[in-house]
Write a protein that holds these residues in place. Structure first.
Motif, PDB file in Angstrom:
ATOM      1  N   LYS A 134      -4.998   5.400  -2.550  1.00 38.75           N
ATOM      2  CA  LYS A 134      -3.566   4.518  -2.472  1.00 38.75           C
ATOM      3  C   LYS A 134      -3.768   3.382  -3.514  1.00 38.75           C
ATOM      4  CE  LYS A 134      -6.120   4.079   2.412  1.00 38.75           C
ATOM      5  NZ  LYS A 134      -6.476   3.300   3.384  1.00 38.75           N
TER       6      LYS A 134
ATOM      7  N   ASN B 255     -11.395   5.993  -0.770  1.00 38.19           N
ATOM      8  CA  ASN B 255     -12.733   5.932   0.158  1.00 38.19           C
ATOM      9  C   ASN B 255     -13.221   4.406  -0.258  1.00 38.19           C
ATOM     10  OD1 ASN B 255     -12.372   8.447   0.938  1.00 38.19           O
ATOM     11  ND2 ASN B 255     -14.046   9.279  -0.327  1.00 38.19           N
ATOM     12  N   ASN B 256     -12.197   3.261  -0.128  1.00 38.12           N
ATOM     13  CA  ASN B 256     -13.050   1.639  -0.368  1.00 38.12           C
ATOM     14  C   ASN B 256     -13.349   1.681  -1.947  1.00 38.12           C
ATOM     15  OD1 ASN B 256     -11.708   1.519   2.228  1.00 38.12           O
ATOM     16  ND2 ASN B 256     -13.493   2.189   3.486  1.00 38.12           N
ATOM     17  N   HIS B 257     -13.236   2.672  -2.376  1.00 36.23           N
ATOM     18  CA  HIS B 257     -13.911   1.928  -3.872  1.00 36.23           C
ATOM     19  C   HIS B 257     -12.518   1.687  -4.669  1.00 36.23           C
ATOM     20  CE1 HIS B 257     -17.864   3.377  -2.337  1.00 36.23           C
ATOM     21  NE2 HIS B 257     -17.226   4.120  -2.135  1.00 36.23           N
ATOM     22  N   ILE B 258     -12.303   0.524  -5.524  1.00 37.92           N
ATOM     23  CA  ILE B 258     -11.704   0.787  -7.084  1.00 37.92           C
ATOM     24  C   ILE B 258     -12.066   1.937  -7.589  1.00 37.92           C
ATOM     25  CG2 ILE B 258     -10.924  -1.049  -8.396  1.00 37.92           C
ATOM     26  CD1 ILE B 258     -11.560  -3.178  -6.648  1.00 37.92           C
TER      27      ILE B 258
ATOM     28  N   ILE C 148      -7.354   2.853  -5.426  1.00 30.09           N
ATOM     29  CA  ILE C 148      -8.727   2.982  -4.518  1.00 30.09           C
ATOM     30  C   ILE C 148      -8.373   4.441  -3.675  1.00 30.09           C
ATOM     31  CG2 ILE C 148      -9.360   1.980  -2.140  1.00 30.09           C
ATOM     32  CD1 ILE C 148      -8.044  -1.361  -3.461  1.00 30.09           C
TER      33      ILE C 148
ATOM     34  N   ASN D   6     -13.442   9.204  -9.906  1.00 26.95           N
ATOM     35  CA  ASN D   6     -14.543   8.132  -9.773  1.00 26.95           C
ATOM     36  C   ASN D   6     -15.846   9.131  -9.923  1.00 26.95           C
ATOM     37  OD1 ASN D   6     -16.761   7.136  -8.053  1.00 26.95           O
ATOM     38  ND2 ASN D   6     -15.346   5.370  -8.395  1.00 26.95           N
TER      39      ASN D   6
ATOM     40  N   TYR E 235      -8.062  10.380  -7.221  1.00 28.57           N
ATOM     41  CA  TYR E 235      -9.469   9.798  -8.010  1.00 28.57           C
ATOM     42  C   TYR E 235      -9.874   9.843  -9.458  1.00 28.57           C
ATOM     43  CZ  TYR E 235     -11.970  12.930  -5.420  1.00 28.57           C
ATOM     44  OH  TYR E 235     -12.507  14.015  -5.108  1.00 28.57           O
TER      45      TYR E 235
ATOM     46  N   VAL F 281       0.919  -1.218   0.284  1.00 22.76           N
ATOM     47  CA  VAL F 281      -0.106   0.022   0.052  1.00 22.76           C
ATOM     48  C   VAL F 281       0.690   1.343  -0.376  1.00 22.76           C
ATOM     49  CG1 VAL F 281      -2.276   1.244   1.478  1.00 22.76           C
ATOM     50  CG2 VAL F 281      -2.192  -1.514   1.202  1.00 22.76           C
TER      51      VAL F 281
ATOM     52  N   THR G 135      -4.013  -1.703  -8.405  1.00 22.45           N
ATOM     53  CA  THR G 135      -5.129  -0.899  -8.705  1.00 22.45           C
ATOM     54  C   THR G 135      -5.387  -0.106  -7.568  1.00 22.45           C
ATOM     55  OG1 THR G 135      -6.596  -2.997  -7.943  1.00 22.45           O
ATOM     56  CG2 THR G 135      -7.690  -1.859  -7.058  1.00 22.45           C
TER      57      THR G 135
END
Length: 404
Positions: free
Chosen positions: A338, A366-369, A364, A32, A30, A23, A362
């Motif tokens: 991350k 806020n816990n979203h891929i 990531i 997203n 992001y 990590v 990957t």
């Protein structure tokens, strides 16, 4: 997939095996679309529109972008794409001479009345390059027919190619019925599909695309200006692409601009006037550049990490990404991402070949891929000699014994 976590320092030290998951906190942010919803969206009063980042394909804002509309002259982007394919395959050449048929006769074709023309005459001898400029810069419907017949024999055959490549590049809501975009039953597209078309043209045929920024073209002593008014706007670095208008379609535009290494593509379908489509497309582009930026955090074949190899001539192999990684980020949000590096197997055995997929990377937040890319070997690792293989075998036995 079993993943070892970094919880046994002694074992790592003995076996010199790094963890298969890392990590890393980085200056990457992001891309997203759900997170983008927190941003105040621009308001444009048109049938449909879309704004995308060219490098990532991320939709920054949209309205009814999948609803079908009339393409008008934006259909000529696919005409250009098919011509680009024919040139790249050597089927035609820019210096080829095309003889204008009756079908491409500007004043003898009723459907051309009142539309954009290059003003071709029956029997004219014109180079492919000049016809291409007539299509792109003068939006010549007659030039489209001349090129279609030269490449495919008939307009119908050429339209079949347009629909074939439309599916190949991933258009979902588009069907072409003619080569120029004049209104016809069963001919339709969407703002999203037009954006994909424009992106594909820029990516696959950059020379063809470079013509779209020229401001005028003269043929047979008739000089016509490019109808994309954004090309004259000094506050934007617009270098294409196309405008269109029919009574049923309204005023359409697809435009692309670059700022700070970020390229955006905007599409508006069904605006009210020529000035409105200029104003609204400029508004969307400015909003995009003010709100987002594109970063290239990882270059293709850049070393990301080294992982251990068993039975190999070398004990470690460098891993990275085969292609450039681009991310669209909200400005001033650079420290929230991350990156996880996953190796598919607990143990990697030689031989290993360059570009062999060994895992994935990957992104990531806020816990979203928000993105995933294959991790590949950056080099070949041949199998080691008998002594290396024996030593690694002993290490494997030791590892099993410790775990038991």
């Amino acid at each position: 997939m079993k993943i070892y976590k970094k919880n046994n320092k002694f074992l790592n030290k003995i076996l010199k095996i790094i963890t298969t998951i890392f990590v890393v906190y980085s200056t990457i942010v992001y891309a997203n679309e759900n997170i983008f919803n927190i941003i105040s969206q621009p308001t444009i009063d048109v049938k449909s529109y879309i704004l995308i980042d060219y490098n990532t394909g991320i939709i920054l804002t949209e309205k009814n972008s999948n609803e079908t509309q009339k393409p008008a002259s934006l259909a000529k982007i696919m005409t250009s794409y098919v011509i680009g394919k024919a040139l790249s395959k050597g089927k035609i050449h820019r210096n080829d001479i095309v003889i204008v048929s009756k079908n491409a006769w500007s004043t003898g074709n009723i459907e051309f009345n009142g539309s954009s023309l290059m003003f071709l005459k029956i029997g004219d001898h014109i180079s492919v390059q000049n016809l291409i400029k007539g299509i792109i810069l003068q939006s010549g419907n007659d030039a489209c027919v001349a090129m279609a017949e030269y490449i495919s024999g008939t307009q119908k055959n050429f339209v079949n190619l347009m629909n074939f490549y439309a599916k190949k590049i991933g258009l979902k809501n588009t069907c072409f019925k003619n080569v120029h975009g004049l209104d016809e039953n069963g001919q339709y597209t969407s703002a999203k599909d037009i954006a994909i078309m424009g992106k594909s043209l820029i990516r696959d045929f950059p020379y063809e695309y470079s013509i779209y920024k020229e401001k005028k073209f003269t043929f047979n002593n008739i000089s016509q200006k490019n109808r994309n008014l954004l090309l004259w706007d000094k506050t934007l670095n617009v270098d294409g692409i196309k405008t269109g208008h029919t009574e049923n379609a309204g005023y359409n535009i697809i435009a692309s601009a670059i700022k700070n290494n970020m390229r955006l593509i905007v599409v508006i379908l069904g605006d009210k006037t020529e000035q409105d489509r200029k104003k609204n497309s400029k508004k969307l582009l400015n909003w995009g550049f003010e709100t987002f930026r594109t970063i290239n955090p990882i270059k293709k074949y850049q070393k990301i990490a080294s992982i251990p190899v068993l039975y190999g001539k070398h004990s470690h192999i460098r891993i990275g990404i085969k292609n450039n990684v681009f991310l669209t980020i909200i400005k001033n949000q650079e420290k929230r991402i991350k990156i996880l590096y996953h190796i598919k197997n607990n143990k990697i055995f030689a031989p290993i070949y360059r570009n062999q997929v060994l895992g994935n990377l990957t992104f990531i937040i806020n816990n979203h891929i928000i993105g995933r890319y294959p991790l590949v070997a950056l080099e070949n690792i041949p199998k080691g000699n008998i002594f290396i293989c024996l030593l690694d075998y002993i290490r494997l036995l030791l590892s099993k014994w410790i775990h038991q």
